[in-house]
Design a protein around this motif. Structure first.
Motif, PDB file in Angstrom:
ATOM      1  N   VAL A  47       0.827  -1.217   0.000  1.00  0.00           N
ATOM      2  CA  VAL A  47       0.000   0.000   0.000  1.00  0.00           C
ATOM      3  C   VAL A  47       0.855   1.259   0.000  1.00  0.00           C
ATOM      4  CG1 VAL A  47      -1.940  -1.149   1.095  1.00  0.00           C
ATOM      5  CG2 VAL A  47      -0.181  -0.092   2.522  1.00  0.00           C
ATOM      6  N   THR A  48       2.112   1.160   0.439  1.00  0.00           N
ATOM      7  CA  THR A  48       2.970   2.347   0.447  1.00  0.00           C
ATOM      8  C   THR A  48       3.366   2.780  -0.961  1.00  0.00           C
ATOM      9  OG1 THR A  48       4.996   1.011   0.679  1.00  0.00           O
ATOM     10  CG2 THR A  48       3.880   1.698   2.699  1.00  0.00           C
ATOM     11  N   GLN A  49       3.210   1.872  -1.918  1.00  0.00           N
ATOM     12  CA  GLN A  49       3.523   2.196  -3.307  1.00  0.00           C
ATOM     13  C   GLN A  49       2.269   2.479  -4.135  1.00  0.00           C
ATOM     14  OE1 GLN A  49       6.299  -0.529  -5.165  1.00  0.00           O
ATOM     15  NE2 GLN A  49       7.293  -1.034  -3.217  1.00  0.00           N
ATOM     16  N   LEU A  50       1.130   2.558  -3.453  1.00  0.00           N
ATOM     17  CA  LEU A  50      -0.142   2.754  -4.158  1.00  0.00           C
ATOM     18  C   LEU A  50      -0.831   4.031  -3.700  1.00  0.00           C
ATOM     19  CD1 LEU A  50      -1.467  -0.918  -3.888  1.00  0.00           C
ATOM     20  CD2 LEU A  50      -0.371   0.141  -5.861  1.00  0.00           C
ATOM     21  N   LEU A  51      -0.046   5.034  -3.333  1.00  0.00           N
ATOM     22  CA  LEU A  51      -0.626   6.267  -2.812  1.00  0.00           C
ATOM     23  C   LEU A  51      -1.446   7.006  -3.870  1.00  0.00           C
ATOM     24  CD1 LEU A  51       2.425   7.569  -0.715  1.00  0.00           C
ATOM     25  CD2 LEU A  51       0.440   6.236   0.057  1.00  0.00           C
ATOM     26  N   ASP A  52      -1.098   6.828  -5.120  1.00  0.00           N
ATOM     27  CA  ASP A  52      -1.830   7.508  -6.198  1.00  0.00           C
ATOM     28  C   ASP A  52      -2.919   6.633  -6.810  1.00  0.00           C
ATOM     29  OD1 ASP A  52      -0.181   9.725  -5.883  1.00  0.00           O
ATOM     30  OD2 ASP A  52       1.303   8.967  -7.323  1.00  0.00           O
ATOM     31  N   SER A  53      -3.043   5.412  -6.337  1.00  0.00           N
ATOM     32  CA  SER A  53      -4.056   4.514  -6.901  1.00  0.00           C
ATOM     33  C   SER A  53      -5.436   4.869  -6.343  1.00  0.00           C
ATOM     34  CB  SER A  53      -3.726   3.060  -6.540  1.00  0.00           C
ATOM     35  OG  SER A  53      -4.690   2.177  -7.059  1.00  0.00           O
ATOM     36  N   PRO A  54      -6.459   4.926  -7.196  1.00  0.00           N
ATOM     37  CA  PRO A  54      -7.792   5.307  -6.716  1.00  0.00           C
ATOM     38  C   PRO A  54      -8.404   4.241  -5.805  1.00  0.00           C
ATOM     39  CG  PRO A  54      -7.890   4.565  -8.993  1.00  0.00           C
ATOM     40  CD  PRO A  54      -6.437   4.645  -8.639  1.00  0.00           C
ATOM     41  N   ARG A  55      -9.092   4.687  -4.780  1.00  0.00           N
ATOM     42  CA  ARG A  55      -9.797   3.781  -3.877  1.00  0.00           C
ATOM     43  C   ARG A  55     -11.186   3.483  -4.432  1.00  0.00           C
ATOM     44  NH1 ARG A  55      -4.710   4.941  -2.628  1.00  0.00           N
ATOM     45  NH2 ARG A  55      -4.171   4.639  -0.431  1.00  0.00           N
ATOM     46  N   TYR A  56     -11.625   2.254  -4.277  1.00  0.00           N
ATOM     47  CA  TYR A  56     -12.965   1.833  -4.691  1.00  0.00           C
ATOM     48  C   TYR A  56     -13.240   2.142  -6.160  1.00  0.00           C
ATOM     49  CZ  TYR A  56     -13.705   1.653   0.366  1.00  0.00           C
ATOM     50  OH  TYR A  56     -13.608   1.386   1.704  1.00  0.00           O
ATOM     51  N   ALA A  57     -12.231   1.983  -6.996  1.00  0.00           N
ATOM     52  CA  ALA A  57     -12.441   2.178  -8.435  1.00  0.00           C
ATOM     53  C   ALA A  57     -13.239   1.005  -8.981  1.00  0.00           C
ATOM     54  CB  ALA A  57     -11.106   2.291  -9.159  1.00  0.00           C
ATOM     55  N   PRO A  58     -14.322   1.234  -9.698  1.00  0.00           N
ATOM     56  CA  PRO A  58     -15.124   0.135 -10.234  1.00  0.00           C
ATOM     57  C   PRO A  58     -14.384  -0.576 -11.359  1.00  0.00           C
ATOM     58  CG  PRO A  58     -15.915   2.227 -11.065  1.00  0.00           C
ATOM     59  CD  PRO A  58     -14.866   2.566 -10.057  1.00  0.00           C
ATOM     60  N   PRO A  59     -14.832  -1.780 -11.717  1.00  0.00           N
ATOM     61  CA  PRO A  59     -14.190  -2.510 -12.814  1.00  0.00           C
ATOM     62  C   PRO A  59     -14.186  -1.693 -14.105  1.00  0.00           C
ATOM     63  CG  PRO A  59     -15.646  -3.960 -11.595  1.00  0.00           C
ATOM     64  CD  PRO A  59     -15.891  -2.576 -11.074  1.00  0.00           C
ATOM     65  N   SER A  60     -13.043  -1.665 -14.759  1.00  0.00           N
ATOM     66  CA  SER A  60     -12.897  -0.915 -16.001  1.00  0.00           C
ATOM     67  C   SER A  60     -11.720  -1.509 -16.760  1.00  0.00           C
ATOM     68  CB  SER A  60     -12.653   0.567 -15.702  1.00  0.00           C
ATOM     69  OG  SER A  60     -11.447   0.739 -14.970  1.00  0.00           O
ATOM     70  N   ALA A  61     -11.406  -0.918 -17.908  1.00  0.00           N
ATOM     71  CA  ALA A  61     -10.265  -1.396 -18.693  1.00  0.00           C
ATOM     72  C   ALA A  61      -8.966  -1.217 -17.921  1.00  0.00           C
ATOM     73  CB  ALA A  61     -10.213  -0.652 -20.027  1.00  0.00           C
ATOM     74  N   GLU A  62      -8.871  -0.138 -17.147  1.00  0.00           N
ATOM     75  CA  GLU A  62      -7.659   0.120 -16.373  1.00  0.00           C
ATOM     76  C   GLU A  62      -7.599  -0.723 -15.110  1.00  0.00           C
ATOM     77  OE1 GLU A  62      -5.247   3.952 -14.455  1.00  0.00           O
ATOM     78  OE2 GLU A  62      -7.242   4.192 -15.358  1.00  0.00           O
ATOM     79  N   HIS A  63      -8.757  -0.980 -14.528  1.00  0.00           N
ATOM     80  CA  HIS A  63      -8.853  -1.791 -13.307  1.00  0.00           C
ATOM     81  C   HIS A  63      -9.861  -2.913 -13.569  1.00  0.00           C
ATOM     82  CE1 HIS A  63      -6.736   1.525 -11.347  1.00  0.00           C
ATOM     83  NE2 HIS A  63      -7.670   2.351 -11.812  1.00  0.00           N
ATOM     84  N   PRO A  64      -9.411  -4.044 -14.137  1.00  0.00           N
ATOM     85  CA  PRO A  64     -10.336  -5.097 -14.598  1.00  0.00           C
ATOM     86  C   PRO A  64     -11.331  -5.562 -13.535  1.00  0.00           C
ATOM     87  CG  PRO A  64      -8.097  -5.550 -15.310  1.00  0.00           C
ATOM     88  CD  PRO A  64      -8.014  -4.389 -14.379  1.00  0.00           C
ATOM     89  N   PHE A  65     -10.890  -5.748 -12.299  1.00  0.00           N
ATOM     90  CA  PHE A  65     -11.775  -6.197 -11.233  1.00  0.00           C
ATOM     91  C   PHE A  65     -12.028  -5.108 -10.201  1.00  0.00           C
ATOM     92  CE2 PHE A  65     -10.898 -11.066 -11.574  1.00  0.00           C
ATOM     93  CZ  PHE A  65     -11.486 -11.046 -12.832  1.00  0.00           C
ATOM     94  N   GLY A  66     -11.605  -3.884 -10.495  1.00  0.00           N
ATOM     95  CA  GLY A  66     -11.774  -2.799  -9.549  1.00  0.00           C
ATOM     96  C   GLY A  66     -10.673  -2.788  -8.500  1.00  0.00           C
TER      97      GLY A  66
END
Length: 309
Positions: free
Chosen positions: A69-88
């Motif tokens: 999680v320390t390397q995911l500071l810019d990753s969106p929280r609760y992002a729904p499934p999409s092309a960028e985040h296949p399973f959210g």
């Protein structure tokens, strides 16, 4: 010792061991031939192979740093499934598909290890209860009856709560509480085999308990144990997910039950984050169904009377 079969005149004599292995190879080929003709069993097997391969390749497909999680500071929280985040993503910005891959490793390891422990204990006690008469068999059956009437999940929860938390604890808790059904089935099969002529003849010729158990009883009950094993793995995975969901698992390890617990902790179901709950739930359902299909196919081959049902 060498023997020559009647239809092998002129051929080199074959040892008894080689003939045994030849018969086992023929039996394995016949088993596979029958299994391939079962569409449901093959479907379940393909699903299991795909999931196991993905779990084994998790370090390659999703390096563990993707869970940091320390390397995911810019990753969106609760992002729904999409092309960028296949399973959210989850509440910490971690990709659900990454957690699912790593969680498959723990869930499958617990399922196989707990089932192996359960099958070993159940087979040993079942054969002993069926082979030994008198107070020994009676005592073993009373122990089996005790574990049958005692809710296995509750006992597993108690063991997991008392022992130190970890994957090994869950394996022990599930393995020690799910063997009674196997023992009862193995005992029934053992009693049936004990009454056969070749076992009676071996006993009359002076064969001891160890010889009868190893040479006659164990090989005869193993196919039944194999069929029961494939059915039990699914139950073990459900038990692992339940224990992890209740917070009795190792929170430092990814598992499908842990993912469900995390989703419950953040009220994902009522907050609209449906992918956080649905994806691990469907994965558990898919794996359990696959093991059930394979188990039923194996059972129909081992017990031909089931084919007409």
């Amino acid at each position: 010792m060498t023997v020559t079969t009647p239809n092998e005149a002129g051929a080199a004599p074959r040892s008894a061991r080689a003939m045994v292995w030849a018969r086992r190879g023929a039996a394995a080929r016949d088993f596979w031939s029958q299994f391939r003709r079962n569409p449901a069993g093959m479907t379940g097997l393909v699903v299991l192979v795909v999931i196991i391969v993905l779990a084994l390749l998790a370090p390659v497909l999703a390096p563990q740093r993707m869970l940091d999680v320390t390397q995911l500071l810019d990753s969106p929280r609760y992002a729904p499934p999409s092309a960028e985040h296949p399973f959210g993503t989850d509440h910490q910005g971690r990709e659900i598909w990454v957690r699912m891959l790593w969680g498959a490793r723990v869930s499958l390891v617990v399922g196989f290890a707990a089932t192996a422990m359960s099958m070993i204990i159940g087979t040993i006690i079942g054969i002993a209860a069926g082979h030994f008469s008198g107070w020994v068999g009676g005592l073993l059956m009373r122990i089996v009856d005790f574990f049958l009437v005692l809710p296995s999940l509750i006992l597993a929860i108690v063991l997991a709560a008392v022992l130190a938390r970890g994957v090994t604890t869950i394996v022990i808790a599930i393995g020690l509480t799910s063997w009674a059904g196997t023992a009862r089935v193995v005992r029934s099969q053992t009693l049936s085999i004990e009454s056969r002529d070749y076992v009676q003849r071996a006993r009359v010729l002076g064969a001891g308990h160890w010889h009868i158990i190893v040479k006659h009883l164990l090989p005869a009950v193993l196919p039944l144990v194999l069929a029961n094993t494939t059915l039990t793995v699914g139950s073990a995975i459900i038990s692992e997910s339940t224990l992890s969901f209740l917070g009795l698992g190792d929170t430092t390890k990814q598992s499908w039950g842990t993912i469900l617990k995390n989703s419950m902790d953040v009220s994902a179901a009522t907050s609209g984050y449906w992918w956080y709950v649905l994806i691990p739930g469907l994965a558990i359902l898919l794996v359990v169904m696959a093991f059930t299909l394979v188990g039923r196919a194996v059972e129909s081959i081992v017990n031909p009377t089931l084919r007409s049902r």
